[in-house]
Write an enzyme that holds these catalytic residues in place. Structure first.
Site, PDB file in Angstrom:
ATOM      1  N   HIS A   1       8.095  11.499 -27.172  1.00 35.58           N
ATOM      2  CA  HIS A   1       6.991  12.227 -26.550  1.00 35.58           C
ATOM      3  C   HIS A   1       7.138  13.744 -26.725  1.00 35.58           C
ATOM      4  O   HIS A   1       6.205  14.427 -27.149  1.00 35.58           O
ATOM      5  CB  HIS A   1       6.905  11.856 -25.061  1.00 35.58           C
TER       6      HIS A   1
ATOM      7  N   GLU B   1       9.700  20.033 -23.279  1.00 39.73           N
ATOM      8  CA  GLU B   1       8.868  20.192 -22.076  1.00 39.73           C
ATOM      9  C   GLU B   1       9.269  21.459 -21.309  1.00 39.73           C
ATOM     10  O   GLU B   1       8.414  22.141 -20.726  1.00 39.73           O
ATOM     11  CB  GLU B   1       8.989  18.968 -21.154  1.00 39.73           C
TER      12      GLU B   1
ATOM     13  N   LYS C   1       2.908  11.544 -10.463  1.00 38.41           N
ATOM     14  CA  LYS C   1       2.060  10.770 -11.370  1.00 38.41           C
ATOM     15  C   LYS C   1       2.825   9.534 -11.821  1.00 38.41           C
ATOM     16  O   LYS C   1       3.847   9.647 -12.493  1.00 38.41           O
ATOM     17  CB  LYS C   1       1.629  11.613 -12.576  1.00 38.41           C
TER      18      LYS C   1
ATOM     19  N   LYS D   1       7.370  23.446 -12.605  1.00 40.14           N
ATOM     20  CA  LYS D   1       6.565  22.234 -12.430  1.00 40.14           C
ATOM     21  C   LYS D   1       6.201  22.046 -10.961  1.00 40.14           C
ATOM     22  O   LYS D   1       5.061  21.709 -10.621  1.00 40.14           O
ATOM     23  CB  LYS D   1       7.353  21.021 -12.957  1.00 40.14           C
TER      24      LYS D   1
ATOM     25  N   HIS E   1      -0.498  13.542 -27.702  1.00 45.54           N
ATOM     26  CA  HIS E   1      -0.884  12.166 -27.369  1.00 45.54           C
ATOM     27  C   HIS E   1      -1.545  11.484 -28.556  1.00 45.54           C
ATOM     28  O   HIS E   1      -1.303  10.303 -28.822  1.00 45.54           O
ATOM     29  CB  HIS E   1      -1.872  12.161 -26.186  1.00 45.54           C
TER      30      HIS E   1
ATOM     31  N   ASN F   1      -0.661  20.243 -19.716  1.00 46.94           N
ATOM     32  CA  ASN F   1      -1.031  19.462 -20.892  1.00 46.94           C
ATOM     33  C   ASN F   1      -0.959  20.256 -22.187  1.00 46.94           C
ATOM     34  O   ASN F   1      -1.399  19.775 -23.237  1.00 46.94           O
ATOM     35  CB  ASN F   1      -2.448  18.907 -20.727  1.00 46.94           C
TER      36      ASN F   1
ATOM     37  N   ARG G   1      -2.930  22.181 -12.870  1.00 45.19           N
ATOM     38  CA  ARG G   1      -2.122  21.107 -13.437  1.00 45.19           C
ATOM     39  C   ARG G   1      -2.476  20.811 -14.884  1.00 45.19           C
ATOM     40  O   ARG G   1      -1.625  20.364 -15.661  1.00 45.19           O
ATOM     41  CB  ARG G   1      -2.255  19.847 -12.575  1.00 45.19           C
TER      42      ARG G   1
ATOM     43  N   HIS H   1      -0.339  18.603 -25.422  1.00 40.74           N
ATOM     44  CA  HIS H   1      -0.433  17.164 -25.187  1.00 40.74           C
ATOM     45  C   HIS H   1      -1.673  16.535 -25.820  1.00 40.74           C
ATOM     46  O   HIS H   1      -1.682  15.329 -26.055  1.00 40.74           O
ATOM     47  CB  HIS H   1      -0.392  16.866 -23.686  1.00 40.74           C
TER      48      HIS H   1
ATOM     49  N   ARG I   1       0.818  -1.226   0.000  1.00 37.22           N
ATOM     50  CA  ARG I   1       0.000   0.000   0.000  1.00 37.22           C
ATOM     51  C   ARG I   1       0.848   1.270   0.000  1.00 37.22           C
ATOM     52  O   ARG I   1       0.393   2.321   0.433  1.00 37.22           O
ATOM     53  CB  ARG I   1      -0.981   0.026   1.176  1.00 37.22           C
TER      54      ARG I   1
ATOM     55  N   GLU J   1      -4.620  17.116  -9.852  1.00 34.03           N
ATOM     56  CA  GLU J   1      -5.149  17.503 -11.162  1.00 34.03           C
ATOM     57  C   GLU J   1      -6.671  17.652 -11.118  1.00 34.03           C
ATOM     58  O   GLU J   1      -7.376  17.268 -12.049  1.00 34.03           O
ATOM     59  CB  GLU J   1      -4.740  16.453 -12.219  1.00 34.03           C
TER      60      GLU J   1
END
Lengths: 370, 370
Positions: B273, B192, B150, B234, B260, B253, B249, B256, B128, B244
């Site tokens: 990416h 980025e 993330k 960041k 993506h 993106n 946040r 993105h 956990r 998010e």
């Protein structure tokens, strides 16, 4: 969240992930739509239910969700501890993926602890966590497993090795489900409630001692009240020690060190969890009395209440060495030394890491004697 | 945590799971033992490294951990996006299980974003959640992926569908690792950082425009400073909007949505990416200028800075329809409508959900034109 006058409200659990209501009563599944709305849940419902509840019980829950305005998808998962696997989590992910479940959707787990743990783990990890509602159908899940956010799956290396702390947004315990629960499973559920009484709530213990017969038939209000009280005890512990990093939550492991060991060495096929915990509580009481923490009277009292629910207090024939080996690999151990939860009095427990092996061995030998 | 005078300290990230230091500098891997001690981490280290770093780079990190007093186990994971699978998470669990990794132990992820996401997901779910340290070895991971918690694995249904928010306890970015990084990967990392400048930090954007040559050779302090500044941007966003759920946040993106989509329709084999994000930022700029949010000068300025790093600004031959379809199934969509991150000025961005399809189509058509 203010309506504390709701007679079915057993507890509001306060956690870092938000507060949530635990509602316990007869027929409460019919209110699931209203309860979810009140909680602010929108989106679709992904109802994941133990296959044993199909078709009727699961369909009725689905209908309750749909009358409440929730588009509902329904998935059956296999029963039994072996269902708590990464493979089954992966199947749930595929099912959610095919239906494009989004962040605003809700996973509803319907079943016992296995279903709650597995569906809860999927909810904890799907899109990094989506809302999760517990609809427990066994007593053990109602008084214990459905509250507190511990979700997990098993590995071949051990139980619950992979998981998360993911609090439900709502727990709805419909006592009607218990009417068809086998007596043996009912007793195993009461074992966890008795544990709550022993470690933290003398009044609950006294109620469970006095009204054992009523608890086992579920007649009248006594059983429902005792479930609510047991829920409140668990909720209080979770609020104090959400991540099991402090001193509070570990107390819930009373009876679990030997209990888990007994389940492990018998391949999880011989004892229900609550039954193994019952034997484990006797072993722990044997340790506590040898350390002069409690007297023989409390040991006898504990044995009497467990026996009055038809719970086992011995595990004849189990090997002392096997049990001791298994306690050492229990993940609750820290740096190799086992943390024993031991009673100080009826309704009060503590943690001891300094128990001499000789005493552990004697206490275990006593519970495995024929 | 008070030593803000440490010149290598890029940011302290404030989260609900605790605050953590992001240290950026040359040779900082040698301090990993001291940094981990300072963070209060005890136990053993489970170092999970990209196979491409074996044997030398991974061994040196292991030695640094061991000289710091941490018993260290070392595991290689395969490189590439396809390594971010439940199967590989399961392999890590087995490895941890065989070594009986405990709650007090630490998972250290060494590699790019793939390694961090995969090892981080394992750390988030093992028992956990156990402590997790990031040792990024690519620029993209240093300026972006290693910060913010993330972590995730991919499914056949899509990327990052299964994951968690699990903050690292420490991020240690050793710029020496970048000296051997292929130029193409370096540029993809700078994409980025340029994104951070465009959406939130005009001064960072100006630095990246002015010193493109130095950034690509990593000579002197300019590149290290720009990495630190990008980390700080960041970190600030993560502190504002850890899960998010707010407005902050989502800005990260930028580029993105189409990025993506482009990765998805090309099977993740054609664009790095950061390259796909570069093209995606051009599509987003095309939308913003059509909505009269920004002028042609900012579109040209964005194109110029991306081009100066050798980044692609077009995806000739890609299908407009395929890209639009893929943006709709991106998990960032809510109830079907795509949330576009669009510039308002250099260093300032916002989110729009009301972009007419015609405008999206025109802007995408422009970037796929030969």
């Amino acid at each position: 969240m203010n309506d504390r006058s709701d007679p079915n409200l057993a507890a509001i659990v306060t956690t870092s992930q938000g507060d949530y209501r635990v509602v316990v009563g007869r027929g409460v599944v019919d209110t699931i739509g209203a309860e979810m709305k009140r909680t602010g849940l929108a989106g679709r419902a992904f109802l994941i239910a133990d296959r044993a509840l199909f078709p009727d019980t699961a369909r009725l829950a689905q209908e309750a969700l749909e009358s409440g305005g929730y588009e509902t998808h329904l998935l059956a998962i296999p029963p039994g501890e072996q269902a708590k696997s990464l493979d089954n989590a992966s199947r749930i992910y595929d099912w959610l993926g095919e239906r494009r479940a989004e962040r605003g959707d809700v996973v509803v787990a319907m079943g016992g602890g296995v279903t709650g743990d597995l569906a809860g783990f999927a909810a904890a990890t799907w899109l990094r966590g989506v809302a999760f509602v517990q609809l427990p159908t066994t007593l053990a899940a109602m008084v214990d497993a459905s509250i507190g956010g511990k979700v997990a799956v098993n590995l071949t290396h051990g139980k619950n090795l992979v998981g998360a702390f993911h609090q439900p947004r709502l727990v709805l315990s419909d006592v009607d489900y218990l009417d068809t629960l086998p007596k043996r499973e009912l007793a195993a559920g009461w074992a966890e409630a008795i544990k709550h009484g022993l470690i933290l709530d003398h009044a609950l213990l006294e109620t469970l001692e006095r009204e054992a017969a009523g608890m086992m038939t579920l007649k009248g209000e006594a059983a429902v009240s005792a479930i609510r009280r047991s829920v409140a005890v668990k909720a209080e512990v979770v609020a104090q020690d959400e991540f099991e990093t402090g001193a509070a939550r570990i107390l819930l492991n009373y009876g679990h060190t030997v209990g888990h060991a007994l389940e492990a060495i018998t391949g999880y096929g011989e004892y229900l969890h609550g039954e193994a915990v019952s034997v484990g509580m006797m072993a722990a009481a044997g340790i506590a009395t040898r350390l002069d923490m409690i007297g023989a009277d409390l040991v006898e009292r504990q044995q009497a209440v467990l026996t009055s629910y038809g719970l086992p207090v011995k595990a004849p024939g189990a090997s002392v060495d096997d049990i001791i080996d298994a306690t050492r690999s229990d993940k609750k151990s820290r740096g190799g030394s086992v943390r024993w939860v031991l009673l100080e009095s009826a309704g009060k427990a503590t943690v001891r890491q300094d128990v001499p092996e000789e005493i552990v061995r004697e206490a275990i030998a006593e519970v495995v004697a024929a």
